[in-house]
Design a protein around this motif. Structure first.
Motif, PDB file in Angstrom:
ATOM      1  N   LEU A 152      -5.102   0.622  -8.347  1.00 25.32           N
ATOM      2  CA  LEU A 152      -6.042   1.300  -7.466  1.00 25.32           C
ATOM      3  C   LEU A 152      -7.139   0.324  -7.071  1.00 25.32           C
ATOM      4  O   LEU A 152      -7.586  -0.503  -7.878  1.00 25.32           O
ATOM      5  CB  LEU A 152      -6.686   2.488  -8.167  1.00 25.32           C
ATOM      6  N   THR A 153      -7.595   0.438  -5.830  1.00 25.95           N
ATOM      7  CA  THR A 153      -8.771  -0.308  -5.390  1.00 25.95           C
ATOM      8  C   THR A 153      -9.707   0.641  -4.653  1.00 25.95           C
ATOM      9  O   THR A 153      -9.263   1.617  -4.045  1.00 25.95           O
ATOM     10  CB  THR A 153      -8.399  -1.473  -4.447  1.00 25.95           C
ATOM     11  N   SER A 154     -10.991   0.350  -4.702  1.00 24.33           N
ATOM     12  CA  SER A 154     -11.975   1.118  -3.930  1.00 24.33           C
ATOM     13  C   SER A 154     -12.872   0.148  -3.197  1.00 24.33           C
ATOM     14  O   SER A 154     -12.971  -1.029  -3.543  1.00 24.33           O
ATOM     15  CB  SER A 154     -12.801   2.035  -4.834  1.00 24.33           C
ATOM     16  N   SER A 155     -13.564   0.678  -2.173  1.00 23.61           N
ATOM     17  CA  SER A 155     -14.300  -0.227  -1.299  1.00 23.61           C
ATOM     18  C   SER A 155     -15.513   0.428  -0.666  1.00 23.61           C
ATOM     19  O   SER A 155     -15.613   1.660  -0.568  1.00 23.61           O
ATOM     20  CB  SER A 155     -13.363  -0.736  -0.199  1.00 23.61           C
ATOM     21  N   VAL A 156     -16.389  -0.447  -0.200  1.00 21.06           N
ATOM     22  CA  VAL A 156     -17.525  -0.024   0.614  1.00 21.06           C
ATOM     23  C   VAL A 156     -17.037   0.630   1.909  1.00 21.06           C
ATOM     24  O   VAL A 156     -17.786   1.384   2.541  1.00 21.06           O
ATOM     25  CB  VAL A 156     -18.434  -1.244   0.898  1.00 21.06           C
ATOM     26  N   ASP A 157     -15.781   0.392   2.296  1.00 14.81           N
ATOM     27  CA  ASP A 157     -15.258   1.015   3.521  1.00 14.81           C
ATOM     28  C   ASP A 157     -14.987   2.509   3.363  1.00 14.81           C
ATOM     29  O   ASP A 157     -14.577   3.172   4.312  1.00 14.81           O
ATOM     30  CB  ASP A 157     -14.003   0.282   3.997  1.00 14.81           C
ATOM     31  N   GLY A 158     -15.230   3.071   2.158  1.00 15.57           N
ATOM     32  CA  GLY A 158     -15.137   4.519   1.957  1.00 15.57           C
ATOM     33  C   GLY A 158     -13.781   5.026   1.505  1.00 15.57           C
ATOM     34  O   GLY A 158     -13.584   6.237   1.428  1.00 15.57           O
ATOM     35  N   THR A 159     -12.854   4.128   1.184  1.00 16.83           N
ATOM     36  CA  THR A 159     -11.519   4.564   0.791  1.00 16.83           C
ATOM     37  C   THR A 159     -11.151   4.079  -0.603  1.00 16.83           C
ATOM     38  O   THR A 159     -11.696   3.110  -1.124  1.00 16.83           O
ATOM     39  CB  THR A 159     -10.441   4.047   1.774  1.00 16.83           C
ATOM     40  N   VAL A 160     -10.179   4.806  -1.173  1.00 18.41           N
ATOM     41  CA  VAL A 160      -9.457   4.371  -2.370  1.00 18.41           C
ATOM     42  C   VAL A 160      -8.024   4.119  -1.922  1.00 18.41           C
ATOM     43  O   VAL A 160      -7.440   4.945  -1.182  1.00 18.41           O
ATOM     44  CB  VAL A 160      -9.492   5.450  -3.467  1.00 18.41           C
ATOM     45  N   ARG A 161      -7.427   3.036  -2.365  1.00 18.23           N
ATOM     46  CA  ARG A 161      -6.049   2.732  -1.966  1.00 18.23           C
ATOM     47  C   ARG A 161      -5.185   2.543  -3.201  1.00 18.23           C
ATOM     48  O   ARG A 161      -5.626   1.986  -4.222  1.00 18.23           O
ATOM     49  CB  ARG A 161      -6.000   1.523  -1.038  1.00 18.23           C
ATOM     50  N   VAL A 162      -3.944   3.006  -3.073  1.00 14.74           N
ATOM     51  CA  VAL A 162      -2.969   2.943  -4.163  1.00 14.74           C
ATOM     52  C   VAL A 162      -1.944   1.874  -3.785  1.00 14.74           C
ATOM     53  O   VAL A 162      -1.367   1.897  -2.691  1.00 14.74           O
ATOM     54  CB  VAL A 162      -2.269   4.300  -4.354  1.00 14.74           C
TER      55      VAL A 162
ATOM     56  N   GLU B 175       0.835  -1.194   0.000  1.00 14.21           N
ATOM     57  CA  GLU B 175       0.000   0.000   0.000  1.00 14.21           C
ATOM     58  C   GLU B 175       0.874   1.249   0.000  1.00 14.21           C
ATOM     59  O   GLU B 175       1.702   1.454   0.888  1.00 14.21           O
ATOM     60  CB  GLU B 175      -0.927   0.015   1.211  1.00 14.21           C
ATOM     61  N   SER B 176       0.671   2.072  -1.010  1.00 14.12           N
ATOM     62  CA  SER B 176       1.442   3.302  -1.142  1.00 14.12           C
ATOM     63  C   SER B 176       0.779   4.449  -0.380  1.00 14.12           C
ATOM     64  O   SER B 176       1.438   5.224   0.307  1.00 14.12           O
ATOM     65  CB  SER B 176       1.593   3.665  -2.622  1.00 14.12           C
ATOM     66  N   ARG B 177      -0.527   4.535  -0.526  1.00 15.72           N
ATOM     67  CA  ARG B 177      -1.275   5.580   0.202  1.00 15.72           C
ATOM     68  C   ARG B 177      -2.763   5.285   0.142  1.00 15.72           C
ATOM     69  O   ARG B 177      -3.227   4.492  -0.680  1.00 15.72           O
ATOM     70  CB  ARG B 177      -0.991   6.969  -0.359  1.00 15.72           C
ATOM     71  N   THR B 178      -3.488   5.956   1.017  1.00 21.01           N
ATOM     72  CA  THR B 178      -4.947   5.877   1.039  1.00 21.01           C
ATOM     73  C   THR B 178      -5.521   7.234   0.659  1.00 21.01           C
ATOM     74  O   THR B 178      -5.089   8.270   1.179  1.00 21.01           O
ATOM     75  CB  THR B 178      -5.455   5.478   2.440  1.00 21.01           C
ATOM     76  N   LEU B 179      -6.474   7.223  -0.262  1.00 17.67           N
ATOM     77  CA  LEU B 179      -7.160   8.450  -0.664  1.00 17.67           C
ATOM     78  C   LEU B 179      -8.486   8.499   0.084  1.00 17.67           C
ATOM     79  O   LEU B 179      -9.406   7.719  -0.186  1.00 17.67           O
ATOM     80  CB  LEU B 179      -7.390   8.462  -2.181  1.00 17.67           C
TER      81      LEU B 179
END
Length: 347
Positions: A335-345, A59-63
């Motif tokens: 990139l991934t996105s989720s029901v948890d409200g975040t985008v992750r790189v 994981e590089s960062r969370t958007l």
């Protein structure tokens, strides 16, 4: 390959009165299943094993910023920026490499389910539960036009390669085409041959391809005006193309991703191990077409080797359903996105 003529070919050149193609009993291609290695661990070639070690798993960062589930995330064409959308009725433009939020676009009245950027990065298009398709100017954030015609939620949107036509897919069992150059907000073509909700749409230079809950992937040849149907037998909630446009991935609600030959409809492989039973979730190929990538309802991301289908990597990416995956066009980055409200790189 069996095909049946449409009432008229789809016109990309300019607006005309909306036409519904009243196709009855289109020809079906039932792909012949091949033995699946999905979900098993087996020996790979040394080259594949080396490549698997380079897959993005750190994981590089969370958007962060969306208020509620993020339903889609997409790299732009050159991979320098990305777009996300979600339950909070917003579209957000990010620099995923620095984590900076560049702009937020607000006009949708309900959740935004999909978003895509034009190839020149000047425009974007979004759709959602408010039944409308918004055509935006990226720099100013202004809504250029609101395309209308769907009578229920809209699930998927895409630009054609010249950025002149927008394709949309909806719960009203239709795919619709809108002319970006016209002042009209009405569709120039409507395809209504589906028997259930249309969840995903893709477009090449000559074809419109859409996947539906009716268990089919339908291909509409723009030049010849013909439709071909591949019957997968399970609800399809996402389709994506290989980078060479020769193969098609279909994510189905029986927790199986299927790989088809786009031209013949032959089933080439099946990928298993993830959970996909109730949510719309993306799947895609890595930028070298060597691995299949998909999310899971338990928050995991899976990588499968393309040819023999063993799981080469899996890891927990989110605390809830992984709704979307997007692979960088040239770099080892995802990139991934989720029901948890975040985008992750991931790199």
């Amino acid at each position: 390959m069996a095909a049946r003529a449409l009432s008229s070919p789809i016109d990309w050149e300019g607006p005309e009165p909306s036409v519904v193609f009243p196709l009855l009993d289109p020809p079906l291609r039932s792909p012949t299943p091949t033995p699946s290695a999905g979900g098993r661990t087996e020996e790979m070639s040394s080259a594949a094993a080396t490549a698997a070690q380079q897959l993005p798993r750190s994981e590089s960062r969370t958007l962060s910023g969306h208020e509620g589930a993020v339903l889609a995330v997409r790299f732009n064409r050159d991979g320098n920026y990305c777009l996300s959308c979600g339950k909070d009725r917003t579209v957000r433009l990010w620099n995923p490499h620095t984590g900076a939020l560049v702009k937020t676009y607000k006009s949708h009245a309900r959740e935004v389910r999909d978003v895509n950027a034009s190839s020149d990065n000047a425009k974007l298009v979004s759709c959602g539960a408010d039944r409308q398709i918004f055509y935006w100017d990226v720099a100013s954030g202004r809504v250029i036009r609101k395309f209308r015609g769907h009578n229920s939620e809209v699930n998927s949107v895409k630009f054609n390669e010249h950025n002149t036509v927008v394709l949309s897919a909806g719960y009203d069992r239709t795919v619709r085409a809108f002319d970006c150059r016209s002042q009209s907000s009405d569709p120039i073509q409507t395809i209504d041959t589906f028997q259930d909700s249309v969840m995903s749409v893709n477009v090449t230079s000559t074809e419109i391809i859409a996947g539906s809950v009716d268990g089919t992937v339908r291909t509409f040849d723009i030049r010849m005006g013909r439709e071909t149907v591949d019957n997968l037998g399970h609800p399809v909630n996402c389709i994506s193309l290989s980078n060479d446009w020769n193969c098609l991935l279909a994510n189905c609600l029986d927790s199986t991703v299927r790989l088809l030959d786009k031209n013949s409809g032959e089933m080439l492989q099946e990928y298993k191990g993830h959970i996909c039973k109730a949510f719309k979730m993306d799947c895609c190929l890595t930028n070298d077409d060597a691995f299949v990538v998909g999310g899971s309802e338990d928050g995991f991301v899976f990588f499968w080797e393309l040819v023999d289908a063993p799981i080469v990597a899996s890891f927990r990416a989110h605390s809830s359903v992984v709704t979307s995956v997007s692979y960088h066009p040239t770099k080892t980055c995802m990139l991934t996105s989720s029901v948890d409200g975040t985008v992750r790189v991931w790199t």
